[in-house]
Design an enzyme around this catalytic site. Sequence first.
Site, mmCIF file in Angstrom:
data_model
loop_
_atom_site.group_PDB
_atom_site.id
_atom_site.type_symbol
_atom_site.label_atom_id
_atom_site.label_comp_id
_atom_site.label_asym_id
_atom_site.label_seq_id
_atom_site.Cartn_x
_atom_site.Cartn_y
_atom_site.Cartn_z
ATOM 1 N N SER A 15 0.803 -1.225 0.000
ATOM 2 C CA SER A 15 0.000 0.000 0.000
ATOM 3 C C SER A 15 0.835 1.272 0.000
ATOM 4 O O SER A 15 0.500 2.242 -0.695
ATOM 5 C CB SER A 15 -0.954 -0.002 1.196
ATOM 6 N N THR A 52 -7.446 -2.751 6.588
ATOM 7 C CA THR A 52 -7.313 -4.123 6.105
ATOM 8 C C THR A 52 -7.551 -5.103 7.243
ATOM 9 O O THR A 52 -7.887 -4.706 8.370
ATOM 10 C CB THR A 52 -5.935 -4.328 5.433
ATOM 11 N N LYS A 56 -11.974 -4.494 8.951
ATOM 12 C CA LYS A 56 -12.908 -3.889 7.999
ATOM 13 C C LYS A 56 -14.337 -3.822 8.540
ATOM 14 O O LYS A 56 -15.116 -2.969 8.104
ATOM 15 C CB LYS A 56 -12.877 -4.649 6.670
ATOM 16 N N ASN A 77 -13.263 -0.313 3.963
ATOM 17 C CA ASN A 77 -11.805 -0.357 3.792
ATOM 18 C C ASN A 77 -11.197 1.032 3.623
ATOM 19 O O ASN A 77 -9.993 1.169 3.479
ATOM 20 C CB ASN A 77 -11.422 -1.242 2.587
ATOM 21 N N GLY A 116 -13.666 -19.254 -0.311
ATOM 22 C CA GLY A 116 -13.402 -18.442 0.863
ATOM 23 C C GLY A 116 -14.656 -17.717 1.311
ATOM 24 O O GLY A 116 -15.426 -17.234 0.478
ATOM 25 N N ARG A 134 -25.299 -15.573 -13.221
ATOM 26 C CA ARG A 134 -26.551 -16.323 -13.111
ATOM 27 C C ARG A 134 -26.733 -16.929 -11.722
ATOM 28 O O ARG A 134 -27.811 -16.870 -11.136
ATOM 29 C CB ARG A 134 -26.578 -17.434 -14.172
ATOM 30 N N TYR A 196 -1.947 -11.658 -4.667
ATOM 31 C CA TYR A 196 -0.970 -11.080 -5.606
ATOM 32 C C TYR A 196 0.465 -11.413 -5.217
ATOM 33 O O TYR A 196 1.407 -10.987 -5.886
ATOM 34 C CB TYR A 196 -1.146 -9.556 -5.703
ATOM 35 N N GLY A 217 -4.613 -10.677 -8.206
ATOM 36 C CA GLY A 217 -5.257 -9.539 -7.560
ATOM 37 C C GLY A 217 -4.486 -8.233 -7.573
ATOM 38 O O GLY A 217 -4.915 -7.265 -6.937
#
Length: 416
Positions: A15, A52, A56, A77, A116, A134, A196, A217
Site C-alpha cells: 500500500s 485491512t 474492515k 476499507n 473463501g 446467473r 498477488y 489480484g
Amino acid sequence: MKIGLIGEKLGHSFSKLIHERLADNPYDLIPLARDAVDRFLKERNFDGLNVTIPYKQTVIPYCDEVDPTALEIRAVNTLVNQDGKLKGYNTDLGGFLYLVQSSGIPFAGKKVLILGSGGTSRTVMAAAKRLGARECYVVGRQRREGVISYEDCYALHRDAQVVVNTSPVGMYPNNGQCLFKLDQFPDCAGVVDVIYNPLYTELLLQAQERGIPCANGLQMLVAQAKYAQDLFQGRELPQEEIRRIYGELLRQQSNLVIIGMPSAGKTTIGRMAADALGKEFLDLDDLIIEKAGMSIPEIFSRFGEARFRELEKEAAAEASKRTGWVIATGGGCVKNAENMRHLRQNGVIVFLDRKLESLVTGSDRPLSSSVQALAQMYQERLPLYQQYSDIRVENNGTPQQAVRQIEEKYCEVLGA
C-alpha cells in the site's frame, strides 16, 4: 494530509508503494493490536485511512456515515475524516470490477464459485451480481448457512464457469497450496485469484496449463487504492494511473528466471540483466553450494546426481518465493517439472540459447565433460527448455545484445 493503512499485520503490504506513487503525500503503515484500535479511532488523528484485515467490520460502528456500498458488503476499507466526522467507504468493490473488466473474464450469465467465506467473498458476491452472474456459491472448508463445502462443489457444481479465490490459501509464505481441483470443472472459462503474492498461485498455474483466462489480484489492489485516493483528495485522479502503477509494480515484483545449457552464459547475462532491470541477482547453484557446504563437483563426487537434484529442488522452492530477482538456474533444473512450477509462480522464464560449438566442456562440469556428452545433453534438454520458457534469447553475439533482447521481451511478456 495525514493518511495511511491500519491492520494487524502489515509487513508485506504494497500500500505505501502504491499510494505514494498515486499522490505526492506520505502514506504510513500503522500496525495496530486489537486492543489499540478503539483509542486510535476515537482520537481521529488522521485525515484518511485504509483498513485491512481484521478491522474492515470493526471500524463500522466508529463511522458517523457509511456509504451504501460498504453497508451492502458489511465492510469498510476506507475512512475519510471530514471536519471531525468519520465517513466509511468500500473501494474493494470498484477494484474488483476494474480487475474483471481489464482481464476480460465474463461473469454475465455464468455460474460462479467464490472460494473463501471472509469479507472479500462478500465483495466478490456483490460484484458478481452487478456483472450479471446467473448463480453464485460461496465455498468453504466446512458446510454452513450460506456456504457450501468443496465436496459439494465436486458433487453438484462441476458445471461452474467462473472461479474466484478470496481465501488466503496459496498466499506467501505458503506458496503452492491449493484446495481446488480445476480439472474437475470442464466448463470453467475464467479464474481470478485476489492473491498477488505470489503473482501466480497454484490455482492460477492450473488455469494457465488448461488455457483458461486468469488474473491475479494486483490490478484490484492498485485500483482500489486509486479510488481511495479519490476520496482522500476530494477529486478523481486519472483512471490511467491504475495501469501505469500496475505496470511499474509488475515489473518490480516479477522475477526473471534464466534457463539454458551449462556455459550458455546464464550467470554473466543474468548479472547484467539484473543491473539493467534494477533487480537483485541469484545464481541457484550458489544457493545449492551454500546449503550443501561444498562445491557442486564435490556433491556429484560424494553423493551423486540424485542428491544434487534434491538440493536443487529445495533451492528452487526457496528462490521461487522471492520477488524482484533475476535467477539463473543450473542447466538441468528443467529436468524436474516441480522446479519449474515453483519458479513460474513469480517468474518470467527466459531460455538463453547458445550455439553448441560455443559451449564449454571440462572436468569441472560433471555432466558435460566431453563434446559428445554435451551434444547428447543438448538434444535431450532442448524440448524442455522450449516447453518451459516464455522467451527465447540467443547469446551468440555480444552480452549487451542478449541483455537488450531480454529487457524488451521481458516487458512485452508482462504487458507492462
